[in-house]
Design a protein around this motif. Structure first.
Motif, short mmCIF file in Angstrom:
data_model
loop_
_atom_site.label_atom_id
_atom_site.label_comp_id
_atom_site.label_asym_id
_atom_site.label_seq_id
_atom_site.Cartn_x
_atom_site.Cartn_y
_atom_site.Cartn_z
N THR A 111 0.66 4.07 -2.84
CA THR A 111 0.36 5.46 -2.49
C THR A 111 1.45 6.40 -2.99
O THR A 111 1.17 7.49 -3.52
N ALA A 112 2.72 6.00 -2.82
CA ALA A 112 3.84 6.84 -3.27
C ALA A 112 3.84 6.99 -4.78
O ALA A 112 4.13 8.08 -5.31
N LYS B 230 1.27 7.02 -6.75
CA LYS B 230 0.20 7.95 -7.10
C LYS B 230 0.56 9.38 -6.72
O LYS B 230 0.35 10.32 -7.51
N ARG B 231 1.11 9.56 -5.51
CA ARG B 231 1.40 10.91 -5.02
C ARG B 231 2.54 11.55 -5.79
O ARG B 231 2.47 12.73 -6.16
N ARG B 232 3.59 10.80 -6.08
CA ARG B 232 4.78 11.39 -6.72
C ARG B 232 4.65 11.49 -8.24
O ARG B 232 5.11 12.46 -8.84
N ASN C 172 0.83 -1.21 0.00
CA ASN C 172 0.00 0.00 0.00
C ASN C 172 0.86 1.26 0.00
O ASN C 172 0.53 2.25 -0.67
N ASP C 173 1.96 1.23 0.78
CA ASP C 173 2.86 2.39 0.82
C ASP C 173 3.42 2.70 -0.57
O ASP C 173 3.51 3.86 -0.98
N GLY D 210 1.67 10.29 -10.17
CA GLY D 210 0.33 10.18 -10.74
C GLY D 210 0.05 8.82 -11.34
O GLY D 210 -0.84 8.67 -12.17
N ASP E 51 -1.36 5.06 -11.27
CA ASP E 51 -2.32 4.18 -10.60
C ASP E 51 -1.88 2.73 -10.82
O ASP E 51 -2.16 2.15 -11.89
#
Length: 402
Positions: free
Chosen positions: A274-275, A277-279, A270-271, A281, A283
């Motif tokens: 998430t990273a 997606k955040r850094r 999950n980490d 974009g 998916d």
């Protein structure tokens, strides 16, 4: 629960057990680890006679010590004290140096629960009951979801095991009406969770969850609580204890092998997702095609990277049981990603892994820590941007506007 004595927990993509080296005491170590885990699962000392697997492991250790000219433990409780006090490197066992892992004990001396290193040796044991049970639950969930053509139900099931390792009795019952996975898999979910033993209850009758992983914390004799997952205790990210109250139906938690080998790496998965997606974009698809691998990462140019995430203490055991990734869905490169703190604990982690990787996998799977993997993804995206910029500057339109 903690190991009790009387006076007398990898799922998919793990291969068949390799044969130990000639002269190696690995089979004995696996038997001892299985005995320690079995003792930790006892809800009490209801009978003065130990289970046969525990007694047999102790007997074999005593015989081995006598043949080696070493004073053996005088009882099964003393064997447990060895596991609490002696790093594996100090046990009188003939083991390949790399197979000993980092300098740690098999059992936590404060909580008297087996460390993850112990569970890894137990899961690596030939035909241990724990491995059979846990794998059966995961494989049964895969089979049911495939038959129903419901990959989203399997993903929801994996998410449940990752994010909700503790449930009240009412919450567990209510999952039977859950549209995401409960309606299809409730009978399997109920088998994954077990009543919480008194080991996790504080003197005041309360329970505490780790604020980071949501697993129950173990109360310590001198006060305070301790998370049992390595990722929370060793990577330098502490989390506060959060009170949790059981209802009239009690409190339930995932079985310990599932917490160690599904919840812990699932949180790392999950980490990473998430990273990404955040850094960038991106998916990433989690557990594609019924868990062919953990993440499918789309990259520029229509490329895909396949990622499996493992959080293992011993890189030798990890490498030995690794198998090929399933080819569907297709991918361009395969990565095995391990949390960075494992490399900090053992600077030779990568070298030991590569030396023990089966020949047919060498060059096919790349081992990286999570931070290095994310940096490599960033480099791929940056290179693509540069390539597009250079191509645009060389186009006729680019020349006219120069």
């Amino acid at each position: 629960m903690s190991i009790r004595t009387t006076p007398n927990a990898e799922v998919a993509r793990s291969g068949p057990l390799p044969q130990p080296a000639v002269g190696s005491d690995e089979p004995l170590l696996r038997e001892i680890a299985s005995a320690l885990v079995r003792l930790s699962r006892q809800r009490g000392v209801s009978h003065p006679i130990y289970p046969a697997p525990v007694q047999n492991a102790y007997n074999r250790l005593v015989l081995h010590c006598l043949r080696s000219g070493v004073e053996p433990p005088g009882s099964i409780p003393e064997m447990v004290r060895w596991a609490c006090d002696r790093p594996l490197a100090r046990w009188p066992l003939d083991l390949p140096p790399e197979a000993r892992g980092t300098a740690g004990t098999l059992v936590d001396p404060r909580t008297r629960l087996p460390h993850q290193l112990c569970l890894e040796w137990e899961v690596d044991a030939a035909d241990p009951a724990a491995e059979i049970f846990e794998n059966q639950r995961m494989l049964e969930a895969l089979t049911v979801c495939r038959a129903a053509d419901a990959p989203e139900a399997y993903s929801a099931f994996r998410c449940l095991l990752t994010t909700r390792p503790v449930l009240t009795g009412a919450e567990l019952a209510l999952l039977g009406g859950d549209l995401e996975c409960g309606l299809l898999l409730h009978h399997i979910i109920r088998q994954c969770y077990e009543p919480v033993p008194v080991t996790y209850r504080s003197d005041d009758g309360s329970y505490r969850q780790c604020g980071r992983c949501r697993c129950l914390m173990v109360p310590l004799p001198g006060g305070g609580h301790r998370c049992e997952l390595d990722r929370c205790r060793r990577d330098g990210t502490a989390a506060a204890a959060v009170p949790v109250r059981p209802d009239r139906s009690g409190l339930h938690q995932l079985s310990r092998p599932l917490r160690m080998f599904v919840t812990s790496p699932g949180l790392a998965e999950n980490d990473i997702g998430t990273a990404l997606k955040r850094r960038f974009g991106i998916d990433a698809e989690m557990w594609p095609q019924f868990d062919a691998y953990d993440l499918r990462v789309p990259l520029p140019g229509g490329r895909y990277w396949a990622v499996d995430v493992k959080d293992r203490v011993n890189p030798v055991l990890l490498a030995r049981t690794l198998t090929h990734f399933r080819a569907d869905p297709p991918f361009d490169r395969a990565f095995l990603v391990v949390p960075r703190y494992r490399f900090r604990e053992n600077e030779a982690y990568g070298r030991q892994f590569r030396r023990n990787l089966p020949d047919d996998l060498a060059g096919r799977i790349t081992l990286l820590d999570d931070r290095t993997f994310l940096r490599l993804v960033g480099e791929q995206i940056a290179d693509r941007i540069v390539s597009r910029t250079e191509a645009g500057s060389l186009s006729p339109e680019g020349d006219r506007h120069a």
